[in-house]
Motif scaffolding. Structure first.
Motif, PDB file in Angstrom:
ATOM      1  N   UNK A 143     -24.877  -4.176  -3.590  1.00 14.88           N
ATOM      2  CA  UNK A 143     -24.953  -2.957  -4.391  1.00 14.88           C
ATOM      3  C   UNK A 143     -26.399  -2.654  -4.764  1.00 14.88           C
ATOM      4  N   UNK A 144     -26.670  -1.390  -4.961  1.00 13.73           N
ATOM      5  CA  UNK A 144     -27.981  -0.948  -5.446  1.00 13.73           C
ATOM      6  C   UNK A 144     -27.798   0.357  -6.202  1.00 13.73           C
ATOM      7  N   UNK A 145     -28.841   0.732  -6.933  1.00 14.19           N
ATOM      8  CA  UNK A 145     -28.820   2.010  -7.625  1.00 14.19           C
ATOM      9  C   UNK A 145     -28.568   1.954  -9.112  1.00 14.19           C
ATOM     10  N   UNK A 146     -28.291   0.758  -9.625  1.00 14.52           N
ATOM     11  CA  UNK A 146     -28.079   0.647 -11.057  1.00 14.52           C
ATOM     12  C   UNK A 146     -29.373   0.854 -11.822  1.00 14.52           C
ATOM     13  N   UNK A 147     -29.243   0.957 -13.136  1.00 11.71           N
ATOM     14  CA  UNK A 147     -30.428   1.126 -13.962  1.00 11.71           C
ATOM     15  C   UNK A 147     -30.072   1.572 -15.353  1.00 11.71           C
ATOM     16  N   UNK A 148     -31.091   2.034 -16.065  1.00  9.28           N
ATOM     17  CA  UNK A 148     -30.950   2.501 -17.444  1.00  9.28           C
ATOM     18  C   UNK A 148     -31.154   4.007 -17.475  1.00  9.28           C
ATOM     19  N   UNK A 149     -30.146   4.709 -17.989  1.00  7.45           N
ATOM     20  CA  UNK A 149     -30.256   6.152 -18.146  1.00  7.45           C
ATOM     21  C   UNK A 149     -29.715   6.557 -19.511  1.00  7.45           C
ATOM     22  N   UNK A 150     -30.095   7.741 -19.941  1.00  2.11           N
ATOM     23  CA  UNK A 150     -29.595   8.261 -21.203  1.00  2.11           C
ATOM     24  C   UNK A 150     -28.200   8.856 -21.018  1.00  2.11           C
ATOM     25  N   UNK A 151     -27.478   8.900 -22.100  1.00  2.00           N
ATOM     26  CA  UNK A 151     -26.156   9.527 -22.070  1.00  2.00           C
ATOM     27  C   UNK A 151     -26.283  10.959 -21.552  1.00  2.00           C
ATOM     28  N   UNK A 152     -25.320  11.324 -20.706  1.00  2.00           N
ATOM     29  CA  UNK A 152     -25.352  12.640 -20.082  1.00  2.00           C
ATOM     30  C   UNK A 152     -26.031  12.661 -18.730  1.00  2.00           C
ATOM     31  N   UNK A 153     -26.712  11.589 -18.408  1.00  2.00           N
ATOM     32  CA  UNK A 153     -27.421  11.508 -17.144  1.00  2.00           C
ATOM     33  C   UNK A 153     -26.534  11.099 -15.989  1.00  2.00           C
TER      34      UNK A 153
END
Length: 123
Positions: free
Chosen positions: A6-16
């Motif tokens: 798997x790839x593509x995970x990360x930290x984003x803000x709500x709504x992103x």
């Protein structure tokens, strides 16, 4: 043997939004339904979504319906999870799964798991 990465995970803000990918190597995903599960800290691993081998059937957990979309490219041996309108409660490790049949995925039908990718949604 099938290896799933798997790839593509990360930290984003709500709504992103985020797009996860799951690439298979070793053997193809031929005749295997594919799915995504997730596990939040202290909780069990839960079903998120699945797609049939032919891509014409998909299913979603109620909590992600209308926000997440699963797709696959069999020529690339890759499955995708497009996640929109993300919420803090979507925070979890997301796992790709290959089933032992071409139609659908539940935990008991999974032959192969990926190692997981962390998705964190900040409020």
């Amino acid at each position: 043997q099938v290896q799933l990465v798997e790839s593509g995970g990360g930290l984003v803000q709500a709504g992103g939004s985020l797009r996860l990918s799951c690439a298979a190597s070793g053997r193809t995903l031929r005749s295997r339904a594919m799915g995504w599960f997730r596990q939040a800290p202290g909780k069990e691993r839960d079903f998120v979504t699945a797609i049939s081998w032919t891509g014409d059937r998909s299913s979603y957990a109620d909590s992600v319906k209308g926000r997440f979309t699963i797709s696959r490219d069999n020529a690339k041996n890759t499955v995708y999870l497009q996640m929109n309108s993300l919420r803090p409660e979507d925070t979890a490790v997301y796992y790709c799964a290959a089933a032992n049949n071409p139609y659908g995925v539940v935990a008991t039908t999974v032959d192969y798991w990926g190692q997981g990718t962390q998705v964190t949604i900040s409020s």
